[in-house]
Design an enzyme around this catalytic site. Sequence first.
Site, PDB file in Angstrom:
ATOM      1  CG  PHE A 174      12.691   4.419   8.634  1.00  0.00           C
ATOM      2  CD1 PHE A 174      13.963   4.497   8.367  1.00  0.00           C
ATOM      3  CD2 PHE A 174      11.776   5.313   9.079  1.00  0.00           C
ATOM      4  CE1 PHE A 174      14.715   5.594   8.907  1.00  0.00           C
ATOM      5  CE2 PHE A 174      12.611   6.441   9.507  1.00  0.00           C
ATOM      6  CZ  PHE A 174      14.103   6.727   9.554  1.00  0.00           C
TER       7      PHE A 174
ATOM      8  CE  LYS B 290      -3.886  -0.156   0.323  1.00  0.00           C
ATOM      9  NZ  LYS B 290      -4.877  -0.299  -0.890  1.00  0.00           N
TER      10      LYS B 290
ATOM     11  CG  ASP C 268       8.708  12.340   9.776  1.00  0.00           C
ATOM     12  OD1 ASP C 268       8.838  13.263   8.914  1.00  0.00           O
ATOM     13  OD2 ASP C 268       8.827  11.105   9.118  1.00  0.00           O
TER      14      ASP C 268
END
EC number: 2.7.11.30
Length: 513
Positions: A203, A198, A322
């Site tokens: 990472f 998806k 983030d």
Amino acid sequence: MGAAAKLAFAVFLISCSSGAILGRSETQECLFFNANWERDRTNQTGVEPCYGDKDKRRHCFATWKNISGSIEIVKQGCWLDDINCYDRTDCIEKKDSPEVYFCCCEGNMCNEKFSYFPEMEVTQPTSNPVTPKPPYYNILLYSLVPLMLIAGIVICAFWVYRHHKMAYPPVLVPTQDPGPPPPSPLLGLKPLQLLEVKARGRFGCVWKAQLLNEYVAVKIFPIQDKQSWQNEYEVYSLPGMKHENILQFIGAEKRGTSVDVDLWLITAFHEKGSLSDFLKANVVSWNELCHIAETMARGLAYLHEDIPGLKDGHKPAISHRDIKSKNVLLKNNLTACIADFGLALKFEAGKSAGDTHGQVGTRRYMAPEVLEGAINFQRDAFLRIDMYAMGLVLWELASRCTAADGPVDEYMLPFEEEIGQHPSLEDMQEVVVHKKKRPVLRDYWQKHAGMAMLCETIEECWDHDAEARLSAGCVGERITQMQRLTNIITTEDIVTVVTMVTNVDFPPKESSL
């Protein structure tokens, strides 16, 4: 038996074993059934053709429950390349008293009938009379058994090597073994089946997967990104991390050997995906904007909060580091939840916050002090960095809202209009730090009472002075008031309200904690 005869017989055995192991039908059909067919929008029952790579084996499976002696089928259908299903012609569950029964088999419609036969411990009889055997029996036994074992080992080793080589890309040999997998709620349950990729990120990649009769998300990290996986697992495992506006954590596992290893993080799956993906394809109404923004702010406020005295312990304040629209996921009712804690920092009393390297995160969402490398390494400083990024995410929402009397812009990332899609660190420093620019707030947004208030809130989130920024809790309260106020405003009142926007009784302005 002569040496030549033994060799010929061994070759015959190997060829027969190869045919038995590797030979299989090119096509297969399985009985299909889905107890949740209405929710999943599938047929309830039928025949399902099994598709897959030519080098992968295809099986049928069945899952069911035994409720007070009544059999309730959960699902039946195709199952792909599971070593536990190899060469099983009958669908039989052998585990002792599982919560959900599961079996798999090979062969057309082999899951039409399924059964439960738990493995019983066999007791050895006290006496075992030996029947006399002809002398040549021992000769055959001692000759053939070693040959068959050697042939079987060679074939299995070749198959495992070939299968493993194709299934996993090569990775660097780790300098440190990641250690045993952490305790996981998934241990002991049925295996996950990966369905489709998806998303891909810095990472690793995120898969949609199936765990029995529900979908889950599996984030797969290569061994090089062990630190991110470990950090995310540790954050999810902190006391008090179950919250409506934080992505639900299910488990973490290590898959593979010490060299070819993948690190898995399993969470709830949300079909709508990230806020960024949603805004690319959809516009939002004023009420939808308020709901997304408020639930996002509440999730971040809870993350930032230090909460002692919980039943399971002390929840420390956490900085995400983030925040961006890609890391905000949307549930089916557009409730937002915060995801991706690979860079998060937790602030526990008396403990170091760990690796507090300042310049981390996504460049276009970096606050001015991060771009300058001038961070005060205290808790509140990190929380204010999150609030700057939240202001940019609120701008993304505003840019796709239909509330104002004007055109709705095509979806763009923050600063994409000014710098483009791939800004360098120097580009961001020039625009954000030196020129002090921010994404454009359209003039016609000010003509809508709620949008005007939202613009003021956005500006206070991305203020150049970090100490002047709003806290996440304050943003959540403001958005609640905006929605309540605009829902009772009539068209004739809008002009009056807009002129009074700076005098609205907002919650008191406060710093990040």
